[in-house]
Design an enzyme around this catalytic site. Structure first.
Site, PDB file in Angstrom:
ATOM      1  N   GLN A   1      42.164  15.510  36.150  1.00  0.00           N
ATOM      2  CA  GLN A   1      40.883  16.164  35.905  1.00  0.00           C
ATOM      3  C   GLN A   1      40.851  17.608  36.404  1.00  0.00           C
ATOM      4  OE1 GLN A   1      36.790  14.641  37.417  1.00  0.00           O
ATOM      5  NE2 GLN A   1      37.192  13.677  35.436  1.00  0.00           N
TER       6      GLN A   1
ATOM      7  N   ASP B   1      43.898  20.806  41.310  1.00  0.00           N
ATOM      8  CA  ASP B   1      44.095  20.477  42.723  1.00  0.00           C
ATOM      9  C   ASP B   1      44.504  19.024  42.922  1.00  0.00           C
ATOM     10  OD1 ASP B   1      43.178  22.963  44.263  1.00  0.00           O
ATOM     11  OD2 ASP B   1      41.520  22.643  42.890  1.00  0.00           O
ATOM     12  N   TYR B   2      44.063  18.151  42.029  1.00  0.00           N
ATOM     13  CA  TYR B   2      44.336  16.723  42.185  1.00  0.00           C
ATOM     14  C   TYR B   2      45.708  16.331  41.639  1.00  0.00           C
ATOM     15  CZ  TYR B   2      39.332  16.782  43.077  1.00  0.00           C
ATOM     16  OH  TYR B   2      38.089  17.078  43.571  1.00  0.00           O
TER      17      TYR B   2
ATOM     18  N   GLU C   1      40.665  10.180  33.857  1.00  0.00           N
ATOM     19  CA  GLU C   1      39.333   9.975  34.428  1.00  0.00           C
ATOM     20  C   GLU C   1      38.281  10.667  33.551  1.00  0.00           C
ATOM     21  OE1 GLU C   1      39.913  11.624  38.291  1.00  0.00           O
ATOM     22  OE2 GLU C   1      41.648  10.330  38.646  1.00  0.00           O
TER      23      GLU C   1
ATOM     24  N   GLU D   1      45.367   8.995  40.120  1.00  0.00           N
ATOM     25  CA  GLU D   1      46.240   9.963  39.457  1.00  0.00           C
ATOM     26  C   GLU D   1      47.696   9.526  39.405  1.00  0.00           C
ATOM     27  OE1 GLU D   1      42.563  12.121  40.622  1.00  0.00           O
ATOM     28  OE2 GLU D   1      43.911  10.741  41.658  1.00  0.00           O
TER      29      GLU D   1
ATOM     30  N   HIS E   1      38.291  22.595  43.789  1.00  0.00           N
ATOM     31  CA  HIS E   1      38.216  22.671  42.336  1.00  0.00           C
ATOM     32  C   HIS E   1      38.642  24.032  41.797  1.00  0.00           C
ATOM     33  CE1 HIS E   1      35.743  19.120  43.049  1.00  0.00           C
ATOM     34  NE2 HIS E   1      35.886  18.817  41.786  1.00  0.00           N
TER      35      HIS E   1
END
Length: 797
Positions: free
Chosen positions: A551, A554-555, A498, A529, A596
């Protein structure tokens, strides 16, 4: 002359007909053999010779039709009912199928997983024993199957995506052994019920956007175990739901086809041009194969008579694909009833012979072990007459095992050794037990990572060099200069994620590089993701060196399943036959806000065994880790410090030549009073705390672990502890996370408890996610004052 021409035409037509007839009967024979393998396989489970079975009966004809167009260079990302497809493409024998059913750990008997996966989980090698890439463009390729439903979908996107790269990126034309100009198709198979998984939808959307040569076969037998498809899929039809994805002139998307799984002629007729279109145009397609049956139900764990109506069961008997295939052969006068009956009988005999050979081959080494144990134990009896009774009882118990397993041998050996005690007479029993432990460790506990020349642990570290006038630059600029040099020198490297392409990632590591190296090598993706990871998996499997970006750390949760179930287990579950050198680039730690600033390192450590986990403290160290990983075949995740991109670092001279050894901590501040262990962004706070502690006369040694997997392979932290006798592990994960992991490694595995003067400690973040803003960060995660106070407390004990 006319008569001669006419005779030639008649002869040619007869030859063509004979070949056609021969091929049809060969297909019928294979369908019967595969069906018998399913029937006999189920019996082996029910009689206890095998643990569990799941089979492809009912799908034989459709898979034979599909396999006709599976060519060298193509890839399969399938699921556990594809046995007929794999038999038809000659990538597995029926004897190997049974060897896997019995969990034979001999890789020569089960070349797909060495007994580590259940039946119908196939794989073909992509590297040799030295880690060199095989000529994948000249062989039919199977990416190792997995059991989690729809888990093959993300990887399939990547396998097809690689074909697009090989066709469009000029630098990749130099690797014809890996691809024939991107002509390879990925054949992806999935059960209809599994199309309800989010993996399927994300993969279909990604394929439609990317325009990649992906052929998705949906085997539709009407049920997901006991649940009918009307409760699984809107409109009760996956092809109906997907109509909006249909590719039309001037748009992207996919082609969609509907076929009957018992209609041999129609499937062959349609699939030939359809697969060729995918190959030529890279427009993906979905083949919805309907009216598939399940002659034995879902698996050996239950009976489908419990949930299917008598009418449904009768329909399944009438529309069984082999029955319908036979009817078609007879209607078209391609064979006689007698000839087909003979084929069926020979299929039974052939499969029975394969099964028996596989079982005998599996049992022989175990029986040899039993014989050796009995020989050694019997020889012990005269030496220990006072224990003869109990020894004989254990001997007779082992003798009574008609179908012994390796665990039976080990259990009996252990009991015999315990009964014999420490007497010298039991030396050979103990010696044989140790030999078998080593042998079984190699069979069952090896190959989590590469063990040969391409192991990341074999890459030595190098020394940083700086020019006399080396400038101090922002961390992101170091990465940007590095990636620029890397892409110029290594054509196999690609990057995507991304915002990675056009704007050069959110922190500018790739700024300006898409314009320089092209939108195919450095590309943007959607917010997806799961399939970003899939793109990386497939590209890595095909010999490329993808850097797939998540990115923010956390993701990673969105993409964790394919990393945990696929990437981390690939080398292990193929007994080292397949490598997946994916690098996942992400960033995390010390920012402000719940979504984040996470540091879920404990989750990563426990779910990604089989990947390396790199946690560099700055961008120069990150560069060294990327170089190390790119020289190996091991997969890894690199967690860059999110608040380090604009911190100044000195620019090294040789960015491409600098390597950081994995598993080797670095002492970044020497001291004598206490050892402070940390990594990443937190390490900077620890270093600041060490300066403050010096004011109080406390000389702290600061250790950067650098990588969490592997962790301190030479026990250098223990050497620091021997000097200081005090240790504190500091981390911004939740309590019980990475700090507890480090504590366990040093205290228990390295025996650090022997050198302590005071109780060891961990200092972690709070149990909750970090609150927003700078105060939220301060009160949620370890801060300088926390460290200073805790160290002073430890020094006062």
């Amino acid at each position: 002359m006319e008569n001669l021409l006419e005779n030639d035409l008649v002869a040619a037509e007869k030859l063509s007909f004979d070949r056609f007839r021969e091929e049809v009967l060969s297909d019928y024979r294979l369908a019967c053999e595969s069906r018998e393998a399913s029937l006999m396989g189920r019996k082996e489970v029910l009689t206890g010779k095998a643990k569990f079975g799941i089979f492809g009966d009912g799908k034989e004809v459709a898979q034979i039709a599909a396999a006709k167009f599976f060519r060298p260079g193509d890839y399969r990302a399938g699921y556990y009912r594809d046995q007929t497809f794999v038999f038809a493409s000659k990538q597995a024998s029926i004897e190997q199928f049974f060897a896997q059913l019995y969990a034979n750990p001999d890789v020569n008997q089960d070349p797909f997983s060495a007994g580590r996966q259940m039946n119908s989980h196939f794989a073909t090698p992509n590297t040799d024993s030295e880690g060199n890439w095989l000529p994948l463009a000249r062989q039919k390729n199977i990416s190792s199957d997995m059991a989690p439903t729809a888990s093959q979908m993300p990887r399939a996107v990547g396998l097809a995506f690689a074909s697009k790269l090989f066709r469009k990126v000029d630098e990749l034309k130099a690797f014809p052994e890996l691809s024939n100009n991107g002509n390879e198709v990925c054949f992806c198979t999935i059960g209809d019920a599994s199309t309800s998984e989010g993996h399927f939808w994300e993969a279909v959307n990604a394929a439609g956007v990317l325009q990649i040569p992906l052929a998705i076969f949906v085997w539709d037998d009407g049920y997901g175990i006991s649940v009918p498809k009307k409760l699984q899929t809107t409109k009760g039809s996956i092809s109906e739901v997907l109509k909006g994805f249909q590719q039309r002139e001037g748009t992207n998307g996919l082609d969609i086809y509907k076929l009957k799984g018992w209609d041999y002629a129609s499937m062959v007729e349609l699939l030939e041009p359809a697969i060729q279109k995918i190959r030529d145009t890279h427009i993906p397609a979905i083949f919805h194969i309907e009216e598939i049956t399940q002659p034995q139900g879902h698996s050996t764990s239950g009976s489908h008579e419990r949930y299917k109506s008598p009418e449904r069961l009768e329909w399944e008997r009438s529309f069984d694909c082999i029955k319908k295939f036979k009817e078609w052969i007879l209607e078209n006068a391609l064979s006689s009833e007698e000839e087909l009956s003979d084929i069926e009988l020979k299929a039974k005999e052939f499969v029975r012979d394969c099964k028996n050979r596989a079982w005998a081959t599996y049992q022989q080494p175990i029986k040899d072990q039993v014989s050796r144990v009995l020989e050694l134990a019997t020889a012990l009896l005269p030496q220990l007459p006072e224990k003869a009774g109990v020894l004989e009882a254990e001997i007779n118990k082992l003798k009574a095992e008609k179908e012994p397993m390796r665990r039976d041998v080990m259990s009996s050996l252990h009991k015999l050794i315990q009964l014999a005690g420490k007497t010298d007479h039991a030396f050979w029993l103990r010696d044989y037990y140790q030999d078998l432990k080593k042998e079984n460790k190699a069979l069952y506990n090896s190959h989590l990572y590469n063990e040969g020349p391409r192991s990341a642990l074999n890459i030595k570290g190098s020394t940083l060099t700086f020019a006399a006038d080396a400038p101090m630059v922002n961390g992101y600029e170091i990465l940007n200069k590095y990636f620029d040099q890397l892409f110029a020198n290594n054509p196999k490297v690609i990057a995507f994620g991304e915002d990675v392409g056009y704007i050069g990632d959110v922190n500018q590591g790739f700024a300006g590089l898409q314009a320089k190296y092209g939108a195919d090598r450095i590309s943007d993706t959607g917010i997806r993701e799961l399939t970003i990871m899939g793109q990386g998996i497939g590209a890595a499997f095909r010999g490329l060196r993808p850097i797939a970006e998540i990115q923010y750390l956390d993701y990673l949760l969105y993409g964790l399943q394919p990393l945990s179930d696929d990437v981390a287990t690939t080398h292990y579950r193929t007994f080292g036959k397949q490598s997946c050198p994916l690098i996942v680039r992400t960033r995390g730690h010390r920012l402000e806000g719940i979504w984040h600033s996470g540091s879920p390192m404990g989750m990563i450590l426990n779910s990604l065994r089989g990947m390396h986990v790199c946690v560099p403290r700055n961008m120069v160290q990150a560069v060294g880790m990327y170089n190390t990983l790119l020289q190996s075949n091991d997969p890894a995740i690199v967690v860059e410090c999110l608040n380090g991109y604009r911190l100044k670092e000195k620019l090294p001279q040789d960015l491409l030549g600098y390597t950081v050894p994995l598993g080797i901590p670095e002492i970044v501040r020497k001291g004598t009073d206490i050892t402070l262990v940390s990594y990443g962004s937190t390490l900077r706070i620890v270093q600041e705390a060490a300066v403050h502690l010096a004011i109080y006369g406390i000389d702290a040694e600061v250790v950067d672990v650098q990588t969490l997997l592997p962790f301190d392979i030479n026990h250098s932290i223990l050497e620091s502890l021997k000097k200081t006798s005090r240790i504190l592990f500091i981390d911004e994960d939740v309590p019980g996370g990475a700090a507890a992991y480090m504590f366990n490694k040093v205290m228990e595995e390295q025996g650090g408890y022997r050198w302590l003067d005071v109780a060891p400690r961990t200092l972690t973040a709070q149990a909750h996610r970090p609150a927003y803003a700078s105060d939220g960060d301060y009160f949620s995660k370890p801060n300088l004052e926390d460290i200073v106070e805790l160290v002073k407390e430890m020094m006062a004990e």
